[in-house]
Design a protein around this motif. Structure first.
Motif, PDB file in Angstrom:
ATOM      1  N   LEU A 136       0.821  -1.210   0.000  1.00  0.00           N
ATOM      2  CA  LEU A 136       0.000   0.000   0.000  1.00  0.00           C
ATOM      3  C   LEU A 136       0.857   1.263   0.000  1.00  0.00           C
ATOM      4  O   LEU A 136       0.367   2.359   0.257  1.00  0.00           O
ATOM      5  CB  LEU A 136      -0.934  -0.015   1.209  1.00  0.00           C
ATOM      6  N   ALA A 137       2.137   1.107  -0.344  1.00  0.00           N
ATOM      7  CA  ALA A 137       3.072   2.235  -0.283  1.00  0.00           C
ATOM      8  C   ALA A 137       2.696   3.364  -1.232  1.00  0.00           C
ATOM      9  O   ALA A 137       2.992   4.538  -0.959  1.00  0.00           O
ATOM     10  CB  ALA A 137       4.486   1.748  -0.576  1.00  0.00           C
ATOM     11  N   LEU A 180       1.063   4.581   8.384  1.00  0.00           N
ATOM     12  CA  LEU A 180      -0.124   4.613   9.228  1.00  0.00           C
ATOM     13  C   LEU A 180      -0.955   3.350   9.043  1.00  0.00           C
ATOM     14  O   LEU A 180      -1.581   2.872   9.987  1.00  0.00           O
ATOM     15  CB  LEU A 180      -0.952   5.855   8.905  1.00  0.00           C
ATOM     16  N   GLY A 181      -0.959   2.787   7.828  1.00  0.00           N
ATOM     17  CA  GLY A 181      -1.681   1.540   7.611  1.00  0.00           C
ATOM     18  C   GLY A 181      -1.137   0.420   8.467  1.00  0.00           C
ATOM     19  O   GLY A 181      -1.895  -0.356   9.065  1.00  0.00           O
ATOM     20  N   GLY A 182       0.188   0.333   8.549  1.00  0.00           N
ATOM     21  CA  GLY A 182       0.801  -0.666   9.410  1.00  0.00           C
ATOM     22  C   GLY A 182       0.531  -0.397  10.879  1.00  0.00           C
ATOM     23  O   GLY A 182       0.275  -1.321  11.655  1.00  0.00           O
ATOM     24  N   ASN A 183       0.575   0.874  11.275  1.00  0.00           N
ATOM     25  CA  ASN A 183       0.241   1.243  12.658  1.00  0.00           C
ATOM     26  C   ASN A 183      -1.175   0.812  13.012  1.00  0.00           C
ATOM     27  O   ASN A 183      -1.429   0.295  14.107  1.00  0.00           O
ATOM     28  CB  ASN A 183       0.351   2.754  12.857  1.00  0.00           C
ATOM     29  N   ILE A 191      -8.654  -4.993   4.071  1.00  0.00           N
ATOM     30  CA  ILE A 191      -7.524  -4.123   3.741  1.00  0.00           C
ATOM     31  C   ILE A 191      -7.935  -2.687   4.024  1.00  0.00           C
ATOM     32  O   ILE A 191      -8.901  -2.173   3.434  1.00  0.00           O
ATOM     33  CB  ILE A 191      -7.114  -4.272   2.256  1.00  0.00           C
ATOM     34  N   LEU A 192      -7.221  -2.019   4.910  1.00  0.00           N
ATOM     35  CA  LEU A 192      -7.533  -0.634   5.266  1.00  0.00           C
ATOM     36  C   LEU A 192      -7.028   0.296   4.162  1.00  0.00           C
ATOM     37  O   LEU A 192      -5.837   0.298   3.852  1.00  0.00           O
ATOM     38  CB  LEU A 192      -6.876  -0.265   6.597  1.00  0.00           C
ATOM     39  N   THR A 193      -7.926   1.071   3.565  1.00  0.00           N
ATOM     40  CA  THR A 193      -7.552   1.937   2.448  1.00  0.00           C
ATOM     41  C   THR A 193      -7.705   3.427   2.754  1.00  0.00           C
ATOM     42  O   THR A 193      -7.268   4.267   1.969  1.00  0.00           O
ATOM     43  CB  THR A 193      -8.392   1.601   1.201  1.00  0.00           C
TER      44      THR A 193
END
Length: 456
Positions: free
Chosen positions: A91-92, A141-144, A205-207
């Protein structure tokens, strides 16, 4: 597995969003738990929008191919490690700050935004995004969100999930749902936002995320205290938290202090059993007074040295020593970083147990962490090329988890279960709660394609 997978993915993402180069795939096989098992992905996709994520998941569902989402790969539990033949979904490229609403105190972001980039952007408007994992300068932030990451300021401002107002999530079948909203209070329906935060990419998957901002806090006053015993440091932590709310309360044991001092000399006391670092962001005279109260409690608990400073540069220098704890230990060998948490009243017992296990197993273990919320990081250092050293480290790792359970703690406070803690989760949760987890997973990902083999 279908031979047409790459063809179908190429139809839904642009050329730069589809990678099959073996060297690139190899670089995306694992997170920072590099020695944990990792399969070889079949393809790497880099979507640039929610619509592209939807399309990728529809292709994955059609071909029955697992999907492992990742951000910067800064995780420490193997949660982003590839499984054999999977699609790695990076998601980079989804790295835009979509909105900063100064009056509503919120920001809307895509998952690839770096934590530090959001902090810098909102600081320009006099605002602050509180969550600050140690990896804030490079973690996304997605990983957080996926791990519900913590950080140094959690003791006062909470973990990542406490700053999340709403989410956009793509489910396994490619459908999109929105949870929460833009209000601080929202109890309409089940709290699905909390369900997705910390789910480690196993449910969706958080988008997009709507995040809570705060006014920028005043300059902090910093306290440093040295203790000749772990028990004294534990008592000081308990007494401070019983009557005060510092903005930071961190601890480093002797092994960690010596590693930091060897790598970056600062004049820290390498003979102390533990160093305690505390801060107050109350501001001005109130902050100085709050630190003075913490200093008195440290002295009453037996501290051999106590000093405080309202100079922000000096405080940041001391804080830098704490942030350097893990890199300093990494210089000594392969590391296995734990992130257990225990009730505040049992921190001293945890530290003593880790020291005992280190001696019994013959393993170097440096312990540091967020003493103010009981979340500590025993870090095992060993030679990964020595089978006996690896076996002793793994045994010590399990010993620590057993000790934490006996103290009424949890096997993970902020890094997530991932691969490393998966074998131990059932012992903590129990059969009834595990069944509920499996029921939720089956309902939201019936084919089991999202990050299989992680968490559950």
């Amino acid at each position: 597995m279908s031979e047409h997978l790459e063809r179908d993915l190429a139809a839904v993402v642009p050329p730069e969003g589809l990678v099959i180069d073996p060297d690139v795939l190899d670089a995306h096989r694992h997170d920072q738990a590099a020695w944990a098992p990792a399969g070889r992905p079949r393809v790497l996709v880099r979507p640039g929008s929610t619509a592209e994520v939807q399309a990728v998941l529809r292709v994955a569902t059609a071909h029955r191919v697992p999907v492992v989402a990742r951000g910067a790969g800064s995780g420490l539990s193997g949660g982003a490690n590839a499984v054999e033949g999977c699609i790695v979904l990076s998601l980079a490229r989804m790295n835009r700050i979509l909105e900063i609403d100064r009056r509503a105190l919120l920001a809307v972001v895509q998952p690839g935004v770096i934590n530090g980039a959001l902090k810098a952007a909102v600081a320009e408007q006099g605002l602050w995004y509180a969550p600050d994992p140690a990896s804030w300068e490079f973690s996304t932030l997605g990983g957080n969100l996926a791990t519900n990451a913590g950080g140094l300021c959690c003791v006062k401002y909470g973990v990542t999930g406490d700053s999340v107002l709403g989410l956009e999530v793509v489910l396994a079948d490619g459908s999109v749902v929105r949870t929460g909203g833009r209000t601080v209070k929202n109890v309409a329906g089940y709290d699905l936002t909390r369900l997705f935060v910390g789910s480690e990419g196993t449910l969706g998957i958080l988008t997009e995320a709507t995040l809570r901002l705060r006014p920028r806090p005043p300059k902090a006053t910093t306290l440093l205290a040295s203790f000749p015993s772990l028990t004294g440091a534990g008592v000081a932590v308990t007494d401070i938290m019983a009557g005060l709310r510092p903005s930071l309360l961190e601890l480093m044991d002797r092994t960690t202090v010596r590693a930091v001092e060897a790598a970056r000399p600062m004049g820290l006391d390498g003979e102390a059993a533990a160093l305690l670092l505390a801060r107050s962001d109350a501001g001005g005279e109130q902050g100085v007074a709050e630190c003075a109260r913490m200093a008195a409690l440290c002295e009453a608990a037996g501290a051999s040295f106590v000093a405080q400073s309202a100079d922000e540069a000096e405080g940041e220098l001391l804080l830098g020593a704490r942030r350097f704890a893990f890199p300093a230990l990494e210089k000594l060998g392969t590391t296995l970083l734990d992130d257990v948490a225990v009730p505040l009243s049992r921190i001293a017992e945890l530290l003593a147990a880790v020291e005992r296990i280190a001696a019994q197993r013959g393993v170097l273990i440096g312990t540091f962490g967020h003493a103010g919320d009981g979340n500590m990081h025993p870090t095992l250092v060993f030679d990964r090329n020595d089978p006996d050293a690896v076996a002793r480290a793994q045994a010590a790792f399990e010993d620590i988890l057993q000790a934490v359970g006996a103290l009424g703690g949890t096997l993970t406070g902020e890094h997530g279960v991932g691969l490393l803690k998966r074998p131990f989760l059932a012992a903590q949760l129990g059969p009834g709660t595990m069944r509920l987890h499996y029921t939720l997973k089956a309902a939201m990902d019936p084919l089991g394609l999202l990050n299989p083999g992680k968490l559950l």
